[in-house]
Each structure stands twice: as structure tokens, then as C-alpha cells.
Write a protein that holds these residues in place. Structure first.
Motif, PDB file in Angstrom:
ATOM      1  N   VAL A  13       0.856  -1.185   0.000  1.00 49.05           N
ATOM      2  CA  VAL A  13       0.000   0.000   0.000  1.00 49.05           C
ATOM      3  C   VAL A  13       0.896   1.241   0.000  1.00 49.05           C
ATOM      4  O   VAL A  13       1.811   1.351   0.828  1.00 49.05           O
ATOM      5  CB  VAL A  13      -0.936   0.014   1.227  1.00 49.05           C
ATOM      6  CG1 VAL A  13      -1.729   1.314   1.275  1.00 49.05           C
ATOM      7  CG2 VAL A  13      -1.877  -1.185   1.203  1.00 49.05           C
ATOM      8  N   TYR A  14       0.624   2.158  -0.923  1.00 47.85           N
ATOM      9  CA  TYR A  14       1.389   3.400  -1.048  1.00 47.85           C
ATOM     10  C   TYR A  14       0.429   4.570  -0.825  1.00 47.85           C
ATOM     11  O   TYR A  14      -0.650   4.621  -1.431  1.00 47.85           O
ATOM     12  CB  TYR A  14       2.022   3.510  -2.434  1.00 47.85           C
ATOM     13  CG  TYR A  14       2.866   2.323  -2.835  1.00 47.85           C
ATOM     14  CD1 TYR A  14       4.245   2.323  -2.636  1.00 47.85           C
ATOM     15  CD2 TYR A  14       2.286   1.197  -3.422  1.00 47.85           C
ATOM     16  CE1 TYR A  14       5.022   1.234  -3.005  1.00 47.85           C
ATOM     17  CE2 TYR A  14       3.048   0.110  -3.788  1.00 47.85           C
ATOM     18  CZ  TYR A  14       4.414   0.130  -3.586  1.00 47.85           C
ATOM     19  OH  TYR A  14       5.179  -0.951  -3.946  1.00 47.85           O
ATOM     20  N   ILE A  15       0.822   5.512   0.013  1.00 45.04           N
ATOM     21  CA  ILE A  15      -0.041   6.650   0.347  1.00 45.04           C
ATOM     22  C   ILE A  15       0.783   7.925   0.352  1.00 45.04           C
ATOM     23  O   ILE A  15       1.892   7.954   0.915  1.00 45.04           O
ATOM     24  CB  ILE A  15      -0.709   6.462   1.728  1.00 45.04           C
ATOM     25  CG1 ILE A  15      -1.502   5.154   1.787  1.00 45.04           C
ATOM     26  CG2 ILE A  15      -1.616   7.653   2.046  1.00 45.04           C
ATOM     27  CD1 ILE A  15      -1.993   4.803   3.175  1.00 45.04           C
ATOM     28  N   ALA A  16       0.251   8.971  -0.238  1.00 43.46           N
ATOM     29  CA  ALA A  16       0.856  10.308  -0.160  1.00 43.46           C
ATOM     30  C   ALA A  16      -0.268  11.310   0.096  1.00 43.46           C
ATOM     31  O   ALA A  16      -1.324  11.249  -0.546  1.00 43.46           O
ATOM     32  CB  ALA A  16       1.590  10.652  -1.447  1.00 43.46           C
ATOM     33  N   ASN A  17      -0.043  12.212   1.053  1.00 42.13           N
ATOM     34  CA  ASN A  17      -1.039  13.252   1.287  1.00 42.13           C
ATOM     35  C   ASN A  17      -0.362  14.537   1.737  1.00 42.13           C
ATOM     36  O   ASN A  17       0.794  14.539   2.179  1.00 42.13           O
ATOM     37  CB  ASN A  17      -2.117  12.809   2.290  1.00 42.13           C
ATOM     38  CG  ASN A  17      -1.562  12.430   3.649  1.00 42.13           C
ATOM     39  OD1 ASN A  17      -0.546  12.946   4.096  1.00 42.13           O
ATOM     40  ND2 ASN A  17      -2.231  11.511   4.344  1.00 42.13           N
ATOM     41  N   VAL A  18      -1.099  15.623   1.601  1.00 39.10           N
ATOM     42  CA  VAL A  18      -0.602  16.924   2.022  1.00 39.10           C
ATOM     43  C   VAL A  18      -1.761  17.710   2.616  1.00 39.10           C
ATOM     44  O   VAL A  18      -2.891  17.657   2.102  1.00 39.10           O
ATOM     45  CB  VAL A  18       0.052  17.689   0.851  1.00 39.10           C
ATOM     46  CG1 VAL A  18      -0.926  17.935  -0.281  1.00 39.10           C
ATOM     47  CG2 VAL A  18       0.677  18.994   1.330  1.00 39.10           C
ATOM     48  N   PHE A  19      -1.506  18.391   3.737  1.00 39.43           N
ATOM     49  CA  PHE A  19      -2.512  19.187   4.436  1.00 39.43           C
ATOM     50  C   PHE A  19      -2.111  20.665   4.369  1.00 39.43           C
ATOM     51  O   PHE A  19      -0.930  21.003   4.520  1.00 39.43           O
ATOM     52  CB  PHE A  19      -2.603  18.790   5.910  1.00 39.43           C
ATOM     53  CG  PHE A  19      -2.972  17.359   6.165  1.00 39.43           C
ATOM     54  CD1 PHE A  19      -4.273  17.013   6.503  1.00 39.43           C
ATOM     55  CD2 PHE A  19      -2.019  16.357   6.079  1.00 39.43           C
ATOM     56  CE1 PHE A  19      -4.613  15.701   6.758  1.00 39.43           C
ATOM     57  CE2 PHE A  19      -2.348  15.038   6.333  1.00 39.43           C
ATOM     58  CZ  PHE A  19      -3.651  14.701   6.673  1.00 39.43           C
TER      59      PHE A  19
END
Length: 392
Positions: free
Chosen positions: A84-90
Motif C-alpha cells: 500500500v502506497y499513500i501520499a497526502n498533504v494538508f
């Protein structure tokens, strides 16, 4: 083991202590504000930090997923051949102070495998339809928001998933995945209580045998939404009798028709759902909090249920879900928390269509293909629970 990791700060970005760090090992991670797509403790590496005086936070995460124990749900030390690969930005204070926007990408690479759980039941691939190992490669594109706009508290999420399941067991063929999910909650605070209203939508599949899978499913969700752990539909997990899948898994709100949330594979041929919610959180004392929720649940599409259950017509009405919960902190801190809950599902016409005992109408000499349902759909379903949480 649920947590065992090492963390190193790589550098400070500026004089205001914005930083970049890396963490490796078994670690907790929730990919959005409410846990709609991924919420788990698992083996991985996380590259994260903040910028612009902490107004911007970011994560880039890789998980090599571990097998879960069938009964406790805790991690085992066996890999399940799923990446599982996840990238996020807030971005905090987006448009107005107090409101945070988030963009995220998820990729689920779930490879073919055969797995029997510790109770001897086949969970991968799901024991339904075409029982052959298959791979799932799907990506999720999402935007979410959380915070307040003046006196209005607002949380919302939208996700679109695309990809491929190379042999979906219900369709019996390779399918292209394309589906949508949306959620919104608005609330206002009045002294010691909060009034709220929520809406959740997950798209369903209208043709379970074609080459397109349009039902929505998550990777490993644990949503704190529309009642969360207090809701009967969310907490209990409801199996489909005479099949190897569940209508809904425990600690999920998606009717995904998968064998197991923690050990099975995502399934994008499912009925989807609408959930309409009203509720209130009430701080009775500094130690005692009450949570009240009423949900109305309705399937989006029922063709996949009709196909799986060999029924001509299943209506859309699931029913009303009423729940009440109490959280008690005896020492005014979160080290010790007692939680109690009670919920009931007043079943609707669609739910009764699924679980009605059809054995009285069975033709003679049909053997085991016409057995009575386990659930009595004419009566409300009830659940009670108590929980003690210790943090030290």
C-alpha cells in the motif's frame, strides 16, 4: 505486535522548527480525517514533515501489509503480499483560519494469494463465484476538508477510485474499476452540546457481470462517521447467509461483499449505500459525555445482491439505525476511558428481502440449496457493548 518502530529527524527546515523525519517499523497511520480509506497499524516506512510554520504537513508512506489474526485482529509476523502506497498533504488555514484542506493519493497493490483463516475458512480469494486467486491494482484520488467556517464545523471527503481487478470472483472476469465516494458532516456548538447532521454515499454496481466494476470499496477503513463505533451497522458486521462474504464488515460502513475486511481483498462489485444521519454530542459533565445518533440507510444499487443471492427483486431500504453511547473519563484525562453503547437496527424492506426465511416456499427435493436464513428480519436487531481503554 501493534507498534514497534524507530524514528529519526533528518533535518530542520527553518528557524521556526519545521522539520522532516522518517519512521520505519510497525506503526499507526490514518490517511484522512475520518479513516475512510486506510486506518491501521502495520509494517511500513513513513517520510513526513511540515513547512511554512506548520501550515503545511505532508506524508509519503509505504506499507508491506502483515497478516492479521482471524479472531483478535492483531498483527501476525507473516506478510500477506500486499503493498500500500499513500501520499497526502494538508494545508491549514485554507481560505479562512480554522479550516484545513487535504489532498491524497492511495495505491493498493494486492497480489494473488490463497489464505485460510485460523478457523479454517477461505478468505482469499473470497468463497463466492469464481474462486481463483486474483490481483487488484487500484488508485484512489481524494480531497478532504476539516475545520470550522465561523460557527459552522465542517468535515467533508470525496474519493474517486480507478484501476483493475484481473479476475473478480462475482463477475468471473477481469474488470475495470471506476467508482466514487462522498461524505459531509456539518455541526454547530451550543454551550455544552453539539448538534450535527451527516451524509455518506458510496456508489454501487448496476451490472455485476459486465467488464466494469462501479461499486466503491476501501483498502482497510475504520470510519469515525455517522455514529462510528456506536452504530449497529458500523460496529457489528453482518454476514450474508449461504455465501462466503459479508454484507458489511465490522468497523466499516461499506456493504462491500468481501470475505473479511482485515484478511480478504477489496471487492468493487457491491450495492453501495446512502446514509443520512442526525445526532448530538453532549458533555454532561467534564468526565461524562453522551453520543446520540439516528441513521437512515439505503442501498444505492441492488443488482449485485440479486445476482449473488439468486433473488429476482431486492428493494433498497435497509432501515433505521438508532444508537446511544457514553464515554466516561474517571480521572479527567485520557489514560483511562470507559465506553458503553447500545444500538438497534429497525430493518427495512430491502434488508428483509435479503434475510427472509424462504424455506417455507421451497419446492420439494431441493436439498441444501433452500435453507432458512439465520437472521429473523421481522424483528429489530439489538447490540450492547462495553469497553475499557488504558493508555500508559
Amino acid at each position: 505486535m501493534e507498534e514497534a518502530f524507530a524514528e529519526v529527524k533528518l533535518w530542520d527546515v527553518n528557524a521556526n522548527y519545521d522539520f522532516v523525519s522518517v519512521r520505519a517499523g510497525i506503526q499507526p497511520f490514518v490517511s484522512d480525517f475520518r479513516g475512510f480509506i486506510f486506518s491501521d497499524n502495520n509494517l511500513g516506512a513513513r517520510f513526513f514533515g511540515n513547512l511554512d510554520n506548520n501550515r503545511i504537513q505532508f506524508n509519503a508512506v509505504y506499507f508491506s501489509m502483515l497478516e492479521k489474526d482471524s479472531n483478535s485482529g492483531l498483527n501476525r509476523f507473516d506478510t500477506r503480499h500486499q503493498n500500500v502506497y499513500i501520499a497526502n498533504v494538508f494545508r491549514q488555514d485554507f481560505l479562512r483560519k480554522g479550516y484545513t484542506i487535504q489532498g491524497s493519493l492511495h495505491f493498493n497493490d494486492d497480489r494473488p494469494s490463497i489464505k485460510y483463516d485460523r478457523n479454517g475458512f477461505l478468505v482469499r480469494p473470497a468463497l463466492i463465484g469464481d474462486v481463483r486467486p486474483h490481483s487488484i491494482k487500484v488508485g484512489y484520488f481524494g480531497i478532504s476538508g476539516d475545520g470550522h467556517l465561523g460557527k459552522l464545523n465542517l468535515t467533508h471527503s470525496y474519493y474517486h477510485v480507478i484501476g483493475r481487478d484481473d479476475r473478480n470472483p462475482i463477475a468471473g472476469r477481469s474488470v475495470r474499476v471506476s467508482s466514487n465516494m462522498a461524505a459531509v458532516e456539518a455541526s454547530m456548538d451550543h454551550d455544552f452540546y453539539r448538534l450535527k447532521s451527516s451524509f455518506f454515499f458510496a456508489q454501487g454496481d448496476s451490472n455485476p457481470t459486465d467488464s466494469k466494476a462501479t461499486g466503491f470499496d476501501a483498502i482497510l477503513d475504520d470510519p469515525n462517521f455517522v455514529g462510528g463505533q456506536f452504530s449497529f451497522w458500523n460496529r457489528q458486521g453482518i454476514r450474508l447467509t449461504q455465501t462466503g462474504v459479508g454484507l458489511v464488515q465490522g468497523n466499516s460502513i461499506l456493504p462491500s461483499l468481501r470475505s473479511s475486511k482485515s484478511q480478504g481483498q477489496a471487492n468493487f462489485i457491491n450495492p453501495g449505500i446512502f446514509i443520512f444521519n442526525v445526532g448530538s454530542d453532549i458533555d454532561l459533565t467534564p468526565r461524562l459525555k453522551a453520543i446520540l445518533n439516528v441513521n437512515y440507510l439505503r442501498f444505492h444499487r441492488t443488482e449485485s445482491l440479486e445476482y449473488v443471492l439468486f433473488q429476482n427483486h431486492i428493494r433498497h431500504d435497509i432501515g433505521f439505525d438508532y444508537s446511544v453511547g457514553v464515554e466516561y473519563r474517571p480521572f479527567l484525562i485520557n489514560n483511562v476511558t470507559l465506553t458503553f453503547g447500545a444500538a438497534t437496527l429497525q430493518t427495512g424492506k430491502g434488508f428483509r428481502d435479503i434475510y427472509t426465511d424462504r424455506s417455507r416456499n421451497c419446492p420439494p427435493n431441493v436439498g441444501d440449496f433452500c435453507e432458512p436464513a439465520v437472521i429473523n428480519p421481522s424483528k429489530p436487531l439489538y447490540a450492547l457493548f462495553g469497553q475499557l481503554k488504558l493508555v500508559f
